[in-house]
Every structure is written in structure tokens, then in C-alpha cells.
Design an enzyme around this catalytic site. Sequence first.
Site, PDB file in Angstrom:
ATOM      1  N   ARG A 200      -2.067  -6.356  -8.483  1.00 39.84           N
ATOM      2  CA  ARG A 200      -1.001  -7.338  -8.265  1.00 39.84           C
ATOM      3  C   ARG A 200      -1.065  -8.468  -9.280  1.00 39.84           C
ATOM      4  NH1 ARG A 200      -2.898  -7.736  -2.221  1.00 39.84           N
ATOM      5  NH2 ARG A 200      -4.727  -7.200  -3.456  1.00 39.84           N
TER       6      ARG A 200
ATOM      7  N   LYS B 234     -17.949  -6.187   7.109  1.00 43.26           N
ATOM      8  CA  LYS B 234     -16.730  -6.982   6.965  1.00 43.26           C
ATOM      9  C   LYS B 234     -15.989  -6.988   8.305  1.00 43.26           C
ATOM     10  CE  LYS B 234     -12.929  -7.108   3.610  1.00 43.26           C
ATOM     11  NZ  LYS B 234     -12.265  -6.328   2.557  1.00 43.26           N
TER      12      LYS B 234
ATOM     13  N   HIS C 185       0.842  -1.207   0.000  1.00 43.34           N
ATOM     14  CA  HIS C 185       0.000   0.000   0.000  1.00 43.34           C
ATOM     15  C   HIS C 185       0.878   1.258   0.000  1.00 43.34           C
ATOM     16  CE1 HIS C 185      -3.048  -2.645   2.329  1.00 43.34           C
ATOM     17  NE2 HIS C 185      -3.553  -2.476   1.115  1.00 43.34           N
TER      18      HIS C 185
END
Length: 171
Positions: A90, A41, A17
Site C-alpha cells: 500500500r 499476537k 485483501h
Amino acid sequence: MKSAIYPGSFDPITFGHLDIIRRAASVFDTLYVSVLNNSAKSSLFLVDERVNMIKDVTSDLDNVIVESFGGLTLEYALERNVDVLVRGLRAVSDFEYELQIAQTNREFSDDKVDTLFFITSLEYAYLSSSVVREMASYGKDISRCVPEAVAMKVYEKYGISPGEVLNIRGE
Ligand code: ADP
């Protein structure tokens, strides 16, 4: 003045990050790093804890503003009058997920809000917050994944003392 928002869970913030934050902060005049407050979440860190950790490790970047938000990222961006979202990529699996979200945000904002992707630096391609949580929960050395101050907070959550961490490192 061009601004962007880098939204995410950051549970916790990793070197992956941070790499995206530094690169995006060098492109935009202002970068909001925005922690999504998603009560649906379950997370390791409270939203405020995540915000404070990010503030701590980005304190050298003058044009970075760290805050939290709830609800739709799109609405938050429009509220802030920001029309660029930053995300990191990614792997192909990230792409499939991100593609749909980026297209949805563009569609539902009448083409106002676009998404700009930064490709992960090779050394962080494997790195995610869940890798950090998993490894730390088994007492592994996560110093290659997160800044020291963040690592200490993660170990604390798993009830691992600084002494034990030193032992893990074999020091
Ligand atoms: P979310 O839960 O919204 O995916 P994350 O905190 O997991 O939030 O990630 C926020 C953004 O940062 C996502 O775009 C993710 O792909 C990206 N990201 C996470 N880890 C890395 C990394 N190692 N390299 C590049 N981008 C990354």
C-alpha cells in the site's frame, strides 16, 4: 501447475485483501490463502473464524484454497512445495517492512522462495484490518471496507446489533 501462497493475519479479511486474492488467483493455477496462527499476537477473530470467513467470501474462486498454518511462513511454503509468496503493498511503510521479510525468506531458502508483490488498487490504499476494527468498534459503517457477512461478524464481536448498524447507515 504454478502455485502461490498469500499469507497474512486477515483479522478480518477486507476488500483490499480480496482484491489481491482475485488478482493473484488469475495469475496462478492454485492460490493458498493462508492464515497465520500467531499466538503471540492478540486478535479479534480466532484463526478458524478467519479461515471460515475467507472461505465464505472466496467461494466463487475455484482455484483458491484457504487454510491456516503455524510457525515460519518459509517452512510452511517448503512443506507445500510452493516457491512464491504473494503480498500486497500500500505505502512506502509496507515496502520497508516487506523488503526485509522477502529478502530473509529468499536467503534462508537458498533462493528457492521468492515474493511477488501486488500494488493495492487506489480505492483500497487506505484500507487495513486495523482500520476496520477501529471504525467498527466505534459503531461506524464499515460496508465500504469488508463484505456484508464479514461486517456482521465484526459488529457481533463488538456487541453491536444489526439494528444499530442499520441506524448507523441512516436507513
Ligand atoms: P500481516 O499481519 O501479515 O501484515 P495482513 O492481513 O495485515 O497481514 O495483510 C496481509 C497482506 O495483505 C500484506 O502483504 C498486506 O500488505 C496486504 N494488504 C493488506 N491490506 C491491503 C490493501 N488494502 N491493499 C493491498 N494489500 C493489502
